[in-house]
Design a protein around this motif. Sequence first.
Motif, PDB file in Angstrom:
ATOM      1  N   ASP A  81      -6.536   5.306   1.693  1.00 22.06           N
ATOM      2  CA  ASP A  81      -7.494   4.531   2.486  1.00 22.06           C
ATOM      3  C   ASP A  81      -7.033   3.081   2.620  1.00 22.06           C
ATOM      4  O   ASP A  81      -7.156   2.478   3.700  1.00 22.06           O
ATOM      5  CB  ASP A  81      -8.882   4.567   1.828  1.00 22.06           C
ATOM      6  CG  ASP A  81      -9.546   5.936   1.944  1.00 22.06           C
ATOM      7  OD1 ASP A  81      -9.094   6.740   2.786  1.00 22.06           O
ATOM      8  OD2 ASP A  81     -10.504   6.200   1.182  1.00 22.06           O
ATOM      9  N   THR A  82      -6.508   2.532   1.531  1.00 18.97           N
ATOM     10  CA  THR A  82      -6.003   1.157   1.565  1.00 18.97           C
ATOM     11  C   THR A  82      -4.842   1.036   2.537  1.00 18.97           C
ATOM     12  O   THR A  82      -4.739   0.071   3.308  1.00 18.97           O
ATOM     13  CB  THR A  82      -5.552   0.703   0.159  1.00 18.97           C
ATOM     14  OG1 THR A  82      -6.666   0.780  -0.734  1.00 18.97           O
ATOM     15  CG2 THR A  82      -5.015  -0.723   0.188  1.00 18.97           C
ATOM     16  N   ALA A 120       0.821  -1.209   0.000  1.00 16.02           N
ATOM     17  CA  ALA A 120       0.000   0.000   0.000  1.00 16.02           C
ATOM     18  C   ALA A 120       0.858   1.265   0.000  1.00 16.02           C
ATOM     19  O   ALA A 120       0.526   2.259  -0.648  1.00 16.02           O
ATOM     20  CB  ALA A 120      -0.935  -0.003   1.213  1.00 16.02           C
TER      21      ALA A 120
END
Length: 525
Positions: A311-312, A245
């Motif tokens: 967000d991930t 991420a």
Amino acid sequence: MPTDSAITLIDLDFVWPDGTVALEQLTATLSTGRTGLVGANGSGKSTLLRLIAGELTPTGGRIVTGSDIGYLPQSLTLATDSSIADVLGVGRKLAALRAIEAGRGTGRDFEIIGEDWEIESRAADAVGVIGFGAADLDRTVAEVSGGEAMLLAITALRLQRTAITLLDEPTNNLDRRARTRLFDLIADWPGTLVVVSHDIALLNRMDHTAELHQHRLTSYGGTYDQWREHLRNEQAAAAQAVATAQQTVRAEKRQRVAAEVKLARRNRKAQKDYANKRAPKIVMNNWASAAQVSAGKLRSELDDKRAAAADTLQAAEARLRSDEHIHVDLPDPDVPSSRRLAELPGGQEPLVVMGPERIGIVGPNGIGKTALLEDLVGGGGAGRLLTDRVGYLPQRIDGLDDQASVLDNVRTAAPALEESLVRTRLARFLLRGDAVHRPVGTLSGGERFRVALARLLLADPPPQLILLDEPTNNLDLISVDQLIEAMRAYRGAVIVVSHDDEFLARLGLDRTLSMLLPGVLTEAG
């Protein structure tokens, strides 16, 4: 008796009268069978058991059990003049049975017995599992050891055959024999059993493992070791997800920057074309309008991708735990292998502690293991120290000044060291920043333990020999891990009294000594 009982927690809250939040919005289910409940000291395990047992009332939410509950608190108090039969809850029935057998029974005695004419043999069978016989039922609590009293209290719960039984740290202060008998007791426990414990051998006899961590209760269908392996794999996957991420976030940021550079170049070219009247004004205005729409759409798409990547990343980081470990580089206590550090009382001749040996002392409770360490430190008894550089961590961590700060407590053992150096070393014990100025009396159990350990290991000059007396009693599993990490970094000699075989194995002992006669040690086979 129902055998399919379970415990359901629905939005459970509990706040202490001083405003301290113990449990918050806890929703979970504890399965049927045997469950080991684990978590750091202060996470709310004992509080949760008291709530389930009905000793405390939830601040909010509710608990659904639908069954009768038996409960053993961590601090067991039994009247010393009570008989073992009374502890088991069968005293009245036994008295009634004996009165009837002696020919002086009354109608009340028959009412008390009911249909339970096998009560004496049933009670004798129950205490037989823990090493007692029928003749012991009339003995008083004052005549048994603390470990035996604990086993009797657990046997009493087993005899009650409640659908749900809760045990809070049942192996605390039990010796090897008593722990083995406890394991026999729970091997085929009737109904649902929930055990709060830091005893890995006990936890590995459970069907399920539940962890209370940061106000969340999660369950796993397996033993403690199986759960730990599952957690390691889960955390490895979480760490990889975080790394992936982070790469995506960086890539999206680079794309956004590259897009802005491209749009800026396109805008400069359009301005130049406009200035040079490359096309009719109305056409160039239409081009500019279309370019603005296109740029806005591109920026929006890239911002959405960057927000999604962020967000991930946040979701991945939320899965990654922040359990911290002690990593210490301790001063060298200078203990060559030829250095004689202590003489311990043996059968025929003293047992010599040589060099940086790691020695475990085992034996039944009450045999004199603690007295041996106290005599070594105090200069009495059959053993003797051959160094004055000795650190001692007793069972109860009561040698700290609760009014003084963490820093001041540790500096009493190293008054010549610069404050900055002591603070640097304390940080390795996870005691950082303003925490070093807090009064010790305000610390949690785990923090207090680390202060005592730091004062022991950071003494100046450093100890050549460390004595530990049942160090894992009342420590959560994280603190036990931290103790082992610290002791692995220590290069002096260690003598540790413990009934915790798992802990002793992880210390990497060089020798194990058994005390089977008061004050006398022999090499264990």
